[in-house]
Design an enzyme around this catalytic site. Structure first.
Site, PDB file in Angstrom:
ATOM      1  N   LYS A 175       0.843  -1.208   0.000  1.00 39.79           N
ATOM      2  CA  LYS A 175       0.000   0.000   0.000  1.00 39.79           C
ATOM      3  C   LYS A 175       0.875   1.254   0.000  1.00 39.79           C
ATOM      4  O   LYS A 175       2.082   1.162   0.254  1.00 39.79           O
ATOM      5  CB  LYS A 175      -0.928  -0.032   1.212  1.00 39.79           C
ATOM      6  CG  LYS A 175      -0.214   0.056   2.549  1.00 39.79           C
ATOM      7  CD  LYS A 175      -1.136  -0.335   3.698  1.00 39.79           C
ATOM      8  CE  LYS A 175      -0.409  -0.234   5.019  1.00 39.79           C
ATOM      9  NZ  LYS A 175      -1.156  -0.921   6.109  1.00 39.79           N
TER      10      LYS A 175
ATOM     11  N   TYR B 124      15.555  30.714   8.187  1.00 40.92           N
ATOM     12  CA  TYR B 124      14.358  31.407   8.683  1.00 40.92           C
ATOM     13  C   TYR B 124      14.365  31.498  10.198  1.00 40.92           C
ATOM     14  O   TYR B 124      14.678  30.527  10.901  1.00 40.92           O
ATOM     15  CB  TYR B 124      13.085  30.676   8.247  1.00 40.92           C
ATOM     16  CG  TYR B 124      12.786  30.840   6.780  1.00 40.92           C
ATOM     17  CD1 TYR B 124      12.534  32.098   6.236  1.00 40.92           C
ATOM     18  CD2 TYR B 124      12.726  29.733   5.941  1.00 40.92           C
ATOM     19  CE1 TYR B 124      12.251  32.250   4.890  1.00 40.92           C
ATOM     20  CE2 TYR B 124      12.438  29.872   4.592  1.00 40.92           C
ATOM     21  CZ  TYR B 124      12.194  31.133   4.069  1.00 40.92           C
ATOM     22  OH  TYR B 124      11.924  31.274   2.753  1.00 40.92           O
TER      23      TYR B 124
ATOM     24  N   MET C  55      11.484  24.991   2.554  1.00 39.89           N
ATOM     25  CA  MET C  55      10.650  24.226   1.628  1.00 39.89           C
ATOM     26  C   MET C  55      11.500  23.396   0.671  1.00 39.89           C
ATOM     27  O   MET C  55      11.238  22.226   0.455  1.00 39.89           O
ATOM     28  CB  MET C  55       9.754  25.174   0.829  1.00 39.89           C
ATOM     29  CG  MET C  55       8.743  24.464  -0.036  1.00 39.89           C
ATOM     30  SD  MET C  55       7.755  25.604  -0.997  1.00 39.89           S
ATOM     31  CE  MET C  55       6.689  26.296   0.264  1.00 39.89           C
TER      32      MET C  55
HETATM   33  C1  LIG Z   1      -0.386  -1.973   6.733  1.00 37.96           C
HETATM   34  C2  LIG Z   1      -0.902  -3.288   7.123  1.00 37.96           C
HETATM   35  C3  LIG Z   1      -0.043  -4.369   7.350  1.00 37.96           C
HETATM   36  C4  LIG Z   1       1.463  -4.246   7.339  1.00 37.96           C
HETATM   37  O1  LIG Z   1       1.906  -3.620   8.511  1.00 37.96           O
HETATM   38  P1  LIG Z   1       3.481  -3.519   8.804  1.00 37.96           P
HETATM   39  O2  LIG Z   1       3.563  -3.033  10.185  1.00 37.96           O
HETATM   40  O3  LIG Z   1       4.012  -2.541   7.813  1.00 37.96           O
HETATM   41  O4  LIG Z   1       4.041  -4.869   8.597  1.00 37.96           O
HETATM   42  C5  LIG Z   1      -0.611  -5.591   7.611  1.00 37.96           C
HETATM   43  N1  LIG Z   1      -1.942  -5.745   7.653  1.00 37.96           N
HETATM   44  C6  LIG Z   1      -2.800  -4.731   7.459  1.00 37.96           C
HETATM   45  C7  LIG Z   1      -4.262  -4.963   7.546  1.00 37.96           C
HETATM   46  C8  LIG Z   1      -2.320  -3.470   7.197  1.00 37.96           C
HETATM   47  O5  LIG Z   1      -3.170  -2.454   7.012  1.00 37.96           O
END
Ligand SMILES: *Cc1c(COP(=O)(O)O)cnc(C)c1O
Length: 371
Positions: free
Chosen positions: A36, A262, A310
């Protein structure tokens, strides 16, 4: 070399980490690799291809859109969408044969409305054992699963839970979550209901809690060679995948009495040489590193002085030898025998390594390394 700021993605290390995880959990366990958020900023398409080539069983993403990108790039292994989907995504879920997470009857009802279409959607039932937010309450899990079994257009491919606290020192809460999950599995078994995939373990649980492996594990962060927290054991030999680099674009002498950046937060107290690097919070380089972080130049540490802007920040290179405009600066990664790890930086700026990789990976120029 025309590039100025980039991240390097070491794909061999992705393969290495996957194999090291497989070693840890045992070869009979399936692995759902979580890619993801564009593979935690590492590029989901490129990383997923390496994972598939190295025998990963499934991929996990947050949204249908993330899954569609993978399908359009010819990635054909099963993909589970971990977030709940909206009814309007059903068409895409069917079109791209995605598996979805279900924790109530809403989507199921939506599907029965379209009965004429004659399709089957693979679902994984999410049990809320303590994460809150999503998932069916354990008391209602069996009833829900029985109802889902009656819907023709659905096939229950998996049942899972997600741990909220497995990266903490005290594993008691995670153990309780695991027990609740097991009790649901027992109920199913007693009722003669067979679900092919059962999964719970995220990265931290993979490192420390073999009792959570079931028949599939769901690593995310550790695939990228990063440990989730300072409390987890280093029980898998991980290699960092991402490095973050830039180059010096300016060098300048400053005399005592001057201040830098800054707000003039850094005061020069002795004759100094200040390097400018073209990296700032637009590159995901946290402003919390102002007057706090360090970088590597010619294999030597040098402090970030003044506030991170930035699109630039300033480095005190007074004590370094051989510094020139154009030199490579390592923000995260290794140079010579020194390292700046994403984990240590996360501790320094009171965040988690997950946030750092997502932010610096986003929109970055990426270079892929294959030995
Ligand atoms: C993001 C996620 C993982 C992975 O988590 P990590 O800590 O990065 O291993 C596993 N299961 C679900 C449902 C997630 O949303």
């Amino acid at each position: 070399m025309r590039k100025i700021t980039w991240i390097e993605i070491n794909l061999d290390n992705v393969a290495h980490n996957l194999n090291a995880i497989r070693e840890r959990v045992g070869k009979v366990k399936k692995i759902l690799a979580v890619v993801k958020a564009d593979a935690y900023g590492h590029n989901a398409v490129v990383v997923s291809k390496v994972l598939v080539k190295n025998g990963v069983d499934m991929l996990g993403v947050a949204t249908p859109d993330e899954a569609i990108i993978l399908r359009k790039n010819n990635i054909r292994v099963p993909i589970l969408v971990l977030n709940p989907i909206l009814p309007e995504h059903i068409e895409d879920v069917v079109k791209y044969s995605l598996e979805i997470t279900v924790s109530n009857l809403n989507i199921a009802k939506e599907l029965s409305k379209n009965r004429k279409k004659n399709y089957h959607i693979g679902i994984h039932v999410d049990i809320d054992t303590g994460m809150g937010g999503t998932g069916v309450h354990p008391d209602n899990a069996l009833t829900l699963i029985k109802e889902l079994l009656l819907i023709d257009s659905l096939v229950i491919k998996g049942i899972f839970t997600h741990f909220s606290s497995s990266d903490e020192k005290d594993k008691l809460f995670t153990q309780t979550q695991n027990k609740i999950f097991k009790s649901i599995l027992k109920q199913l078994e007693d009722q003669g209901i067979y679900v092919p995939l059962t999964h719970a373990a995220n990265s931290a649980a993979i490192l420390d809690m073999p009792e959570t492996y079931f028949n599939m594990v769901r690593p995310g962060l550790i695939l990228y060679g990063i440990f989730p927290s300072s409390y987890v054991s280093r029980s898998v030999d991980l290699r960092p995948v991402m490095s973050f680099k830039t180059r010096i674009i300016n060098l300048k002498h400053l005399n005592p009495g001057s201040s830098v950046g800054y707000g003039g937060t850094f005061k020069i107290t002795k004759p100094s040489i200040i390097a400018t690097i073209p990296v700032g919070y637009k590159n995901g380089f946290s402003r919390h590193l102002s007057n706090l972080g360090k970088v590597l130049i010619n294999g030597q540490y040098a402090p970030i002085i003044g506030r991170v802007c930035m699109d630039r920040c300033f480095i005190d290179v007074t004590n370094l030898v051989n510094v020139n405009v154009g030199n490579i600066v390592v923000l995260y990664g290794k140079q010579g025998n020194k390292t700046i790890s994403i984990e240590s930086s996360a501790v320094l700026i009171r965040t988690i390594p997950y946030e750092i990789v997502c932010k610096i990976g986003k929109n970055a120029t990426k270079i892929y390394i294959n030995d």
